[in-house]
Design a protein around this motif. Structure first.
Motif, mmCIF file in Angstrom:
data_model
loop_
_atom_site.group_PDB
_atom_site.id
_atom_site.type_symbol
_atom_site.label_atom_id
_atom_site.label_comp_id
_atom_site.label_asym_id
_atom_site.label_seq_id
_atom_site.Cartn_x
_atom_site.Cartn_y
_atom_site.Cartn_z
ATOM 1 N N ASP A 158 -3.733 6.893 11.928
ATOM 2 C CA ASP A 158 -3.587 7.003 10.598
ATOM 3 C C ASP A 158 -2.338 7.956 10.492
ATOM 4 O O ASP A 158 -2.563 9.069 11.053
ATOM 5 C CB ASP A 158 -4.842 7.771 10.198
ATOM 6 C CG ASP A 158 -4.828 8.145 8.436
ATOM 7 O OD1 ASP A 158 -3.433 7.891 8.085
ATOM 8 O OD2 ASP A 158 -5.799 8.301 7.995
ATOM 9 N N THR A 207 0.954 -1.159 0.152
ATOM 10 C CA THR A 207 -0.001 -0.147 0.034
ATOM 11 C C THR A 207 0.936 1.301 -0.009
ATOM 12 O O THR A 207 1.901 1.221 -0.273
ATOM 13 C CB THR A 207 -1.069 -0.085 1.224
ATOM 14 O OG1 THR A 207 -1.767 0.944 1.112
ATOM 15 C CG2 THR A 207 -0.507 0.126 2.597
ATOM 16 N N ASP A 208 0.430 2.363 0.467
ATOM 17 C CA ASP A 208 0.889 3.732 0.041
ATOM 18 C C ASP A 208 1.657 4.211 1.476
ATOM 19 O O ASP A 208 1.975 5.557 1.671
ATOM 20 C CB ASP A 208 0.244 4.675 -0.333
ATOM 21 C CG ASP A 208 -1.248 5.045 0.278
ATOM 22 O OD1 ASP A 208 -1.434 4.484 1.392
ATOM 23 O OD2 ASP A 208 -2.206 5.676 -0.333
#
Ligand code: ADP
Ligand code: ASP
Ligand code: MG
Length: 416
Positions: free
Chosen positions: A185, A176-177
């Motif tokens: 987050d 993923t990024d």
């Protein structure tokens, strides 16, 4: 069996977001192929493609039919798998791209939120057997009547874990990024700490509480079939986060906090205080396929109650219609709808056995001047509904309160 040696990998939208990114992923796949690993690679639609397709549909009609939405949305993934296969071929590798239907992913007919019923892996195994990399379109399947379906937003994670389970693959890697799963987050909390290990249970809570990094059902499937999951960056080689069984990990009270702005609050005021009312409300919503995320009843002193439900924001309008329809029957005069809310949650398998977590969380929010509208708690999570504008402040305040920046989550030897 070749499946048991196969690495299943999933690349999200940003990871295949441009022709350059696709070439980079293809190069990594070909390098790995030369090292001898069979690979099944699930790809998402290129960054923003799904959103663009959805907004195009909305410009044509305010109520697109779910069947045609699925037909359109699945094209996003088809573009990326075709490009990725071409890029692998360009680097001298061999790859075959397959749609969900072509690789035998059968689902029920709940368009836009279909559930996988069965995967027949024969075609994948045949293609792996002749030395190709198999590249699969994420997020999609087909019904027994050949109808094209999608698995719900973020569903490529589920395609990957379900394939890994069906192939009995040794690992499912989610590229993923971000570098892995963090205590919050990392785009909201710059001090968030990368977790080397997290349990399936905690990961499921993270996912269900709005952290996009993994789709909740993908974690469920991985846990049920014991698929070792890894979340890592597609931008570099560092290891990322491993997801494993709770008993293998050192105990901590709290693993992280997360925010979810995709929620709406609806309330029926002054409903009759008699048996069966909560059942009527819940059933009316579930009958039309709406999932209640939280339901709270507040008592008044005049033989009536206020009932609040939290649903996904996407379901807010339909939920309001349902509640307006049943309001009179339950004695309510008013349906309130508030889409300016969000949910902030603190997560950890030690919450139930650690006194004071709730109090510290509420105090941290109060000190920031954030008003709590609703509270819910379980063994592994405490969640507060707050005003949406304050969500990022709330996540940061809670992260600070529990010093998650310094959290260590270690694997210990399983002593059983
Ligand atoms: P992909 O397109 O690869 O599937 P997503 O956007 O679905 O990626 O999920 C990755 C995003 O999840 C990250 O960019 C990050 O902003 C968000 N995220 C939310 N909570 C977390 C967390 N606790 N750890 C890591 N990422 C998180
Ligand atoms: N492209 C789909 C989405 O944006 C599926 C996924 O990315 O996992 O929801
Ligand atoms: Mg995703």
């Amino acid at each position: 069996m070749i499946g048991r040696r196969t690495r299943v990998k999933k690349y999200g939208g940003t990871s295949v977001g441009s022709p350059e990114r696709i070439r980079k992923v293809a190069k990594d796949l070909v390098d790995e192929h030369h090292r001898g690993s069979p690979q099944v690679v699930v790809a998402s639609a290129m960054a923003d493609t799904t959103e663009q397709l959805l907004s195009m549909a909305r410009r044509v009609t305010s109520q697109p039919r779910a069947r045609e939405l699925d037909m359109m949305l699945t094209t996003g993934e088809q573009i990326s798998i075709a490009l990725l296969a071409m890029a692998v071929q360009e680097y001298g590798g061999k790859a075959t791209a397959l749609t969900g239907a072509q690789c035998g992913i059968r689902t029920d007919d709940n368009f836009t939120r279909a559930r996988i019923q069965e995967i027949s892996t024969q075609r994948i195994l045949d293609i792996l057997g002749r030395g190709d990399i198999v590249i699969v379109a994420g997020f999609q399947g087909v019904t027994s009547d050949d109808e094209i379906t999608t698995l719900g937003r973020g569903g490529s994670d589920l395609t990957a874990t379900a394939l890994a389970a069906a192939l009995e693959a040794p690992v499912c890697e989610i590229y993923t990024d971000v570098d892995g799963v963090f205590t919050a987050d990392p785009r909201i909390v710059s001090e968030a700490r990368l977790l080397s290990w997290i349990s399936y249970e905690e990961m499921l809570e993270f996912a269900a509480s709005g952290s996009r990094v993994l789709h909740p059902r993908s974690v469920e499937v991985a846990s049920r079939f014991n698929v070792p999951l890894q979340v890592r960056s597609s931008f570099h080689d560092r290891p990322g986060t491993n997801i494993t069984k709770e008993e293998e990990l050192e105990k901590v009270a709290i693993t992280g906090c997360t925010g979810d702005s995709n929620v709406a609050r609806l309330a029926l005021t002054r409903v009759k205080d008699v048996p069966g009312i909560a059942a009527n409300i819940s059933n009316a919503l579930s009958d039309v396929g709406i999932n209640i995320r939280l339901i709270i009843q507040g008592i008044r002193h005049d033989q009536t109650n206020d009932v609040s439900v939290i649903v996904s924001e996407d379901d807010a309008e339909r939920s309001a219609e349902v509640l307006r329809r049943i309001a009179e029957g339950v004695g309510s005069t008013e349906v309130l709808v508030d889409t300016e809310v969000a949910k902030v949650s603190v997560i950890g398998s030690g919450i139930a056995s650690t006194p004071g977590v709730a109090g510290r969380m509420f105090r941290a929010l109060a000190d920031e001047g954030i008003n709590i509208e609703l509270i819910s708690s379980s063994e592994v999570r405490i969640a507060c509904v707050i005003h949406r504008d304050r969500l990022s402040d709330a996540v940061r305040a809670i992260h600070r309160e529990f010093d998650l920046e310094n959290l260590e989550r270690k694997r210990v030897v399983d002593k059983r």
